[in-house]
Design an enzyme around this catalytic site. Structure first.
Site, short mmCIF file in Angstrom:
data_model
loop_
_atom_site.label_atom_id
_atom_site.label_comp_id
_atom_site.label_asym_id
_atom_site.label_seq_id
_atom_site.Cartn_x
_atom_site.Cartn_y
_atom_site.Cartn_z
N ASP A 159 -13.59 5.33 -19.26
CA ASP A 159 -14.29 4.23 -19.67
C ASP A 159 -14.38 4.40 -21.34
O ASP A 159 -13.81 5.09 -21.94
CB ASP A 159 -15.33 3.69 -18.84
N HIS A 197 -19.89 -1.03 -21.54
CA HIS A 197 -19.09 -1.00 -20.31
C HIS A 197 -19.12 0.13 -19.55
O HIS A 197 -19.45 0.17 -18.20
CB HIS A 197 -17.70 -1.34 -20.68
N SER A 413 -13.97 -5.04 -12.96
CA SER A 413 -14.65 -3.75 -13.49
C SER A 413 -15.83 -3.19 -12.86
O SER A 413 -16.17 -1.95 -12.67
CB SER A 413 -15.01 -3.75 -15.16
#
Length: 468
Positions: A159, A197, A413
């Site tokens: 990520d 994220h 996600s």
């Protein structure tokens, strides 16, 4: 948390403004460093590199920057316009294609900003756990009660980095093995309070049960942060993602979680910011990714990826390829979520998310990713859950760790780490060693068959369940 005060709103504005300035600075620095050279991916005919490659690349006018010998690929650099054609003629070389950089993180939900909260006044352990409706959907608590908490399972989170000092993540983070494949960026993110994220994904998957913040689906699993996307832009190169996959397999990761997706045309060329590749070159980049996921699979690593947030009907629209979800040996996860959970905690938690990609041919399993009731959002109605007060619609998103705090987001996600957490529980429950095919079979058998009987366009083989 209560309604946001003027101070809180000012803090949020400062966070967003600071992030924008950092992105601008990053892009300016990148542009200033451009020497006219470009990077290519050299792909060998076999899944091993031909002997004497470095010398032959230099003779063709380039330099070998990095190698991925496990899958027969190398990253090369040259400022010579004729380099790719000459290097393609090297014996044992299949293709030399531009290593384009694309945005792999799709917007989780349009217009949703990170929200920073203070622990509720209740003082309960892991005070935000009561906001995690996704754990109820996958039956995580019952799995924990039976001893399934993911202990001994290593999960590589590919990520945009991680907040290594976050109190929910530090206990389970293997810093020694964590690595970055983004030039100029460490595996961990810059300090501050903002949405990151990779941190949100890791928290959903394996936040520790430690009396703070949230709890991950597999709260005793080990996290390895493998940075393959820039924390500033969400973008990354194909070689970087491939290197991350191979690295994760080489450190004996049981699971790779990829809450990322690159969308490329199935036919025709593609351009991003003036950097173009032909249909043939796209095919070669897809082949590079296939080699990487195939290698990880053979090494015994289960690969779980988000299905994408574009509302594509993958059965009808064959014009797009979604990477890595469409690749062989990858378990593709769609997203589900409630509408109005804060108003009615008994509401259906498994509605297909409005944004999720779908299709029997593309979706393997479903997991909680968050949803939005547009009418509820427009109403401006306010709710209080577990001592936290906010607009009611926001509670239908996924609450997890962010850099320096906690916040909401929604997307496939967020669905992928729910599924990876369940997979970690499954592997731990079976002694810590399972072949990826066995893991997928177990996930299918234990999933709740929702929607149409059998494989469903939205739920695939079912929504994952940790306790069955």
């Amino acid at each position: 948390m209560g309604k946001m005060s003027s101070v809180s709103r000012g803090l949020l504005a400062l966070i967003i403004s600071s992030a924008a300035m950092l992105v601008a600075a990053f892009l300016a620095a990148s542009a200033g460093a451009d020497s006219g050279e470009r990077e290519y991916v050299l792909i060998a005919r076999e899944e091993s590199l031909p002997p004497g490659l470095q010398q032959r690349v230099e003779e063709a006018g380039g330099t070998v920057v990095d190698a991925i010998p496990e899958i027969g690929a190398a990253v090369v650099r040259s400022g010579d316009a004729g380099f790719a054609e000459r290097a393609s003629g090297i014996r044992g070389v299949r293709a030399v294609v531009p290593d384009i950089e694309i945005r792999w993180i799709e917007p989780e939900h349009r217009g949703v900003a990170a929200r920073i909260g203070d622990p509720p006044a209740s003082g309960a352990e892991d005070p935000y756990f009561d906001l995690q409706w996704g754990h109820a959907a996958v039956d995580a608590v019952r799995a924990w009660a039976a001893g399934g908490r993911g202990a001994g399972v290593r999960v590589a989170v590919l990520d945009s980095g991680i907040d290594r000092q976050h109190p929910d993540l530090a206990p389970n983070l293997n810093e020694e093995l964590s690595a970055s494949f983004v030039p100029g960026e460490d595996y961990y993110v810059r300090p501050g309070v903002y949405f990151n994220h990779g941190t949100h994904v890791a928290g959903t998957l394996a936040a520790a049960e430690n009396g703070e913040g949230v709890i991950g689906v597999a709260p005793e699993a080990e996290i390895v942060a493998v940075k393959v996307l820039s924390e500033f832009t969400g973008s990354g190169t194909f070689s970087g993602v491939a290197q991350g996959i191979v690295y994760a397999a080489n450190i004996d990761s049981d699971i790779i979680n990829m809450s990322l997706g690159g969308v490329l045309p199935s036919r025709g060329g593609y351009c991003v910011e003036g950097d173009c590749v032909s249909a043939r070159e796209i095919s070669e980049l897809v082949n590079l990714m296939k080699r990487a996921t195939g290698y990880a699979y053979r090494e015994g690593t289960t690969i779980i990826a988000s299905a994408g947030n574009s509302s594509f009907d993958r059965d009808r629209d064959g014009s797009q390829t979604v990477l890595p979800a469409d690749l062989p040996n990858v378990i593709s996860i769609s997203a589900t979520g409630p509408n109005g959970w804060a108003l009615d905690p008994d509401t259906d938690l498994d509605l297909p998310a409005f944004y999720t990609n779908y299709g029997r041919s593309a979706i393997d399993l479903a997991a909680p990713g968050g949803n939005v009731d547009s009418n509820l959002r427009e109403s401006g109605r306010v709710c209080t859950v577990a001592g936290v007060t906010d607009e009611c619609w926001r509670f239908d998103l996924v609450y997890s760790a962010i850099s320096g705090g906690w916040g909401w987001a929604a997307g496939t996600s967020m669905a992928a780490p729910h599924a990876s957490g369940v997979a970690a529980i499954v592997i731990a429950r079976n002694g810590g060693q399972m072949h990826p095919s066995q893991v997928e079979t177990a996930l299918r058998r234990s999933a709740d068959d929702l929607g149409e009987p059998g494989r469903d366009p939205y739920y695939g083989h079912g929504r994952v369940n940790a306790a069955r």
